[in-house]
Design a protein around this motif. Structure first.
Motif, PDB file in Angstrom:
ATOM      1  N   ASP A   1      37.063 -86.743   2.521  1.00 34.16           N
ATOM      2  CA  ASP A   1      36.289 -87.537   1.551  1.00 34.16           C
ATOM      3  C   ASP A   1      35.270 -86.627   0.887  1.00 34.16           C
ATOM      4  O   ASP A   1      34.747 -85.726   1.539  1.00 34.16           O
ATOM      5  N   GLY A   2      34.953 -86.910  -0.359  1.00 30.79           N
ATOM      6  CA  GLY A   2      33.864 -86.177  -1.013  1.00 30.79           C
ATOM      7  C   GLY A   2      34.213 -85.702  -2.405  1.00 30.79           C
ATOM      8  O   GLY A   2      35.113 -86.244  -3.057  1.00 30.79           O
ATOM      9  N   ASP A   3      33.491 -84.675  -2.856  1.00 33.08           N
ATOM     10  CA  ASP A   3      33.751 -84.098  -4.170  1.00 33.08           C
ATOM     11  C   ASP A   3      34.939 -83.134  -4.047  1.00 33.08           C
ATOM     12  O   ASP A   3      34.888 -82.193  -3.239  1.00 33.08           O
ATOM     13  N   PRO A   4      36.027 -83.356  -4.808  1.00 34.42           N
ATOM     14  CA  PRO A   4      37.242 -82.548  -4.618  1.00 34.42           C
ATOM     15  C   PRO A   4      37.016 -81.034  -4.668  1.00 34.42           C
ATOM     16  O   PRO A   4      37.454 -80.329  -3.756  1.00 34.42           O
ATOM     17  N   SER A   5      36.328 -80.540  -5.709  1.00 33.41           N
ATOM     18  CA  SER A   5      36.181 -79.079  -5.824  1.00 33.41           C
ATOM     19  C   SER A   5      35.366 -78.516  -4.656  1.00 33.41           C
ATOM     20  O   SER A   5      35.721 -77.477  -4.083  1.00 33.41           O
ATOM     21  N   GLU A   6      34.299 -79.223  -4.288  1.00 31.16           N
ATOM     22  CA  GLU A   6      33.461 -78.753  -3.164  1.00 31.16           C
ATOM     23  C   GLU A   6      34.253 -78.709  -1.868  1.00 31.16           C
ATOM     24  O   GLU A   6      34.174 -77.753  -1.101  1.00 31.16           O
ATOM     25  N   GLU A   7      35.024 -79.777  -1.617  1.00 33.14           N
ATOM     26  CA  GLU A   7      35.788 -79.856  -0.364  1.00 33.14           C
ATOM     27  C   GLU A   7      36.894 -78.804  -0.311  1.00 33.14           C
ATOM     28  O   GLU A   7      37.183 -78.253   0.757  1.00 33.14           O
ATOM     29  N   ILE A   8      37.502 -78.530  -1.470  1.00 31.44           N
ATOM     30  CA  ILE A   8      38.565 -77.510  -1.508  1.00 31.44           C
ATOM     31  C   ILE A   8      37.973 -76.140  -1.143  1.00 31.44           C
ATOM     32  O   ILE A   8      38.506 -75.415  -0.293  1.00 31.44           O
ATOM     33  N   VAL A   9      36.835 -75.813  -1.761  1.00 33.72           N
ATOM     34  CA  VAL A   9      36.200 -74.511  -1.502  1.00 33.72           C
ATOM     35  C   VAL A   9      35.738 -74.426  -0.033  1.00 33.72           C
ATOM     36  O   VAL A   9      35.974 -73.416   0.647  1.00 33.72           O
ATOM     37  N   LYS A  10      35.094 -75.512   0.431  1.00 37.16           N
ATOM     38  CA  LYS A  10      34.607 -75.534   1.830  1.00 37.16           C
ATOM     39  C   LYS A  10      35.757 -75.342   2.812  1.00 37.16           C
ATOM     40  O   LYS A  10      35.648 -74.573   3.776  1.00 37.16           O
ATOM     41  N   THR A  11      36.879 -76.041   2.558  1.00 36.48           N
ATOM     42  CA  THR A  11      38.036 -75.941   3.460  1.00 36.48           C
ATOM     43  C   THR A  11      38.604 -74.517   3.438  1.00 36.48           C
ATOM     44  O   THR A  11      38.966 -73.964   4.482  1.00 36.48           O
ATOM     45  N   ALA A  12      38.663 -73.936   2.220  1.00 36.41           N
ATOM     46  CA  ALA A  12      39.191 -72.570   2.095  1.00 36.41           C
ATOM     47  C   ALA A  12      38.339 -71.597   2.913  1.00 36.41           C
ATOM     48  O   ALA A  12      38.872 -70.698   3.570  1.00 36.41           O
TER      49      ALA A  12
END
Lengths: 147, 322
Positions: A89-100
């Motif tokens: 859940d959350g802001d897509p771009s932020e979560e993608i970067v965080k996961t990476a």
């Protein structure tokens, strides 16, 4: 070449994204993380029940998308791919970067294809990811849209 | 000047109270329904349509009961035109597309159109009296029954396992939720009273008819919930929620927003409402149906056409027909 790949999608260009990722992987042993981010932000004065409904519907959609990704990446002849689903859940771009960053991936694969008007009005997840990604980013251009 | 600013601030303050109260009321009422095992009755798009329409209904009810009938009718008709032409127009422009290929949308759009035609027929017959009121309320109950029926059919199609998981069990009603329902209702009544009062005073100060105040200021203000839901859900790709909220709201606005006050008092029909506003309301509904039927979706171009129609309507109504 890439040992760990993050494949993120919001549901658009899913077939193109999967096909390109499979091309890159080839016959290598690769770990693939399929990511769908449920965008939870809503404007002020949105009814609470509607907010819950939106989250519920997007979660359902996310699960369906991840399941379809799993089917393709986990096909019997693709035994060298280790696929994992991730629904956040959350802001897509932020979560993608965080996961990476957290997963220490070598490559992020994303779809892109919005025209200038859509980019202005809807924003572009891929643009934001490109600016802050900790690794290489592969943008898959949607051919249908750009033709 | 200071008085004008105070009343504008009061109107904004009242709008926030009304919208938040409607949210608290619907949210807790559905939870109580869930505890009683009847949550499936008002779900999803229906809850969104009713929840977002409570401010219009409350304003129309309070305005009519306090003798400002024109403002009440104006709020309902103005909201319906704004909802389709402006909100769906803006949403389609922002999202690029709103897909409309579901069965539910066909049913809801047809119902919205029928409802508008029924209102015009009653307006042609003279004042909207208790016979019209009872007819409209019964028609809304029939529509709710149709929604419940289609929901049950949808559930039948689901996996048995999924159904078992969703089975609602009767639980004791949380007293705090009952209290919040009462607080929500009280907030809605008080907020609507302040809203109508400030609207009437602003109309008097600006020297404009109450009908105009209802058609534009109150109509647009009370439709803020529809705007946020429709726009954000369209941008997230939740098209059924987006367009379903607007169509369900418009049906509720007429059948309950006008039908309920008419139960308590006969609502006089203003000539311009009958000859211009109500026909425009039907026109934008037909225009929407035409735009979505030709391509199976509402495109950005369709959105521009709808928004341009609203601007043209507002200009004509505010400059030529005042």
């Amino acid at each position: 070449m890439y040992k760990k790949i993050l494949v993120a999608t919001m549901g658009e260009y899913i077939d193109e994204i999967i096909d390109h990722t499979l091309d890159i992987i080839g016959e290598e042993n690769t770990e693939v993380i399929g990511l769908y981010v449920v965008e939870t932000s809503v404007p002020f004065l949105t009814l609470k029940k509607v907010k819950e409904l939106m989250k519920e519907e997007l979660t359902k959609l996310g699960k369906e998308i991840l399941d379809s990704m799993e089917k393709k990446f986990q096909a019997p002849h693709r035994y060298k791919i280790n696929f994992r689903k991730l629904l956040l859940d959350g802001d897509p771009s932020e979560e993608i970067v965080k996961t990476a960053e957290k997963e220490d991936v070598d490559l992020i694969v994303l779809g892109t294809g919005k025209n200038m008007i859509d980019k202005r009005l809807l924003g572009s997840v891929s643009e934001k990811v490109v600016h802050s990604a900790p690794c290489t980013v592969l943008l898959i251009r949607n051919e249908m849209k750009t033709k | 000047m200071l008085e004008l600013v105070i009343f504008i601030l009061l109107l904004i303050f009242a709008l926030i109270i009304v919208i938040k109260s409607a949210d608290i009321f619907v949210d807790n009422l559905i939870d109580i329904g869930g505890a009683l095992g009847i949550s499936q009755i008002i779900l999803g798009v229906t809850a969104s349509a009713i929840g977002t329409s409570l401010p219009e209904f409350g304003s129309a009810m309070i305005a009519s009961l306090s003798g400002n009938v024109d403002m009440g009718v104006g709020t309902v008709i103005g909201s319906n035109i704004w909802n389709i032409a402006a909100i769906l127009g803006i949403s389609a422009i922002a999202a690029g597309v709103i897909r409309t290929d579901s069965r539910g949308i066909n049913r809801d759009s047809l119902m919205t159109l029928i409802t508008g035609i029924i209102l015009i027929v009653f307006m042609l017959l003279g004042d909207i009296n208790w016979i019209a009121s009872v007819t409209m309320i019964l028609l809304y109950l029939f529509y709710l029954w149709l929604l419940i029926k289609s929901q049950k059919e949808y559930k039948k199609g689901k996996d048995k396992e999924e159904l078992a998981n969703e089975k609602t069990v009767k639980q004791p009603v949380d007293k705090r939720k009952v209290l919040f329902v009462i607080i929500g209702l009280a907030g809605l009544i008080i907020g609507c009273r302040i809203l109508v009062y400030s609207g009437v005073e602003l109309a008097r100060m600006a020297g404009i008819p109450e009908m105009i105040m209802g058609l534009f200021t109150l109509a647009i203000g009370t439709s803020i919930p529809e705007l946020v839901v429709t726009l954000s859900s369209a941008m997230k790709g939740l098209y059924e929620l987006s367009i379903g909220t607007i169509l369900g709201s418009n049906t509720f606005n007429i059948l309950i927003g006008i039908g309920m006050p008419a139960l308590f008092m006969s609502i006089p029909v203003e000539k311009l409402s009958l000859t211009f506003d109500a026909p425009v309301m039907i026109f934008v509904t037909v225009l929407l149906l035409f735009l979505v039927k030709t391509r199976g979706k509402l495109t950005r171009v369709g959105g521009i056409i709808l928004l341009a129609t609203y601007i043209a309507y507002a200009v004509i109504r505010l400059t030529v027909l005042v």
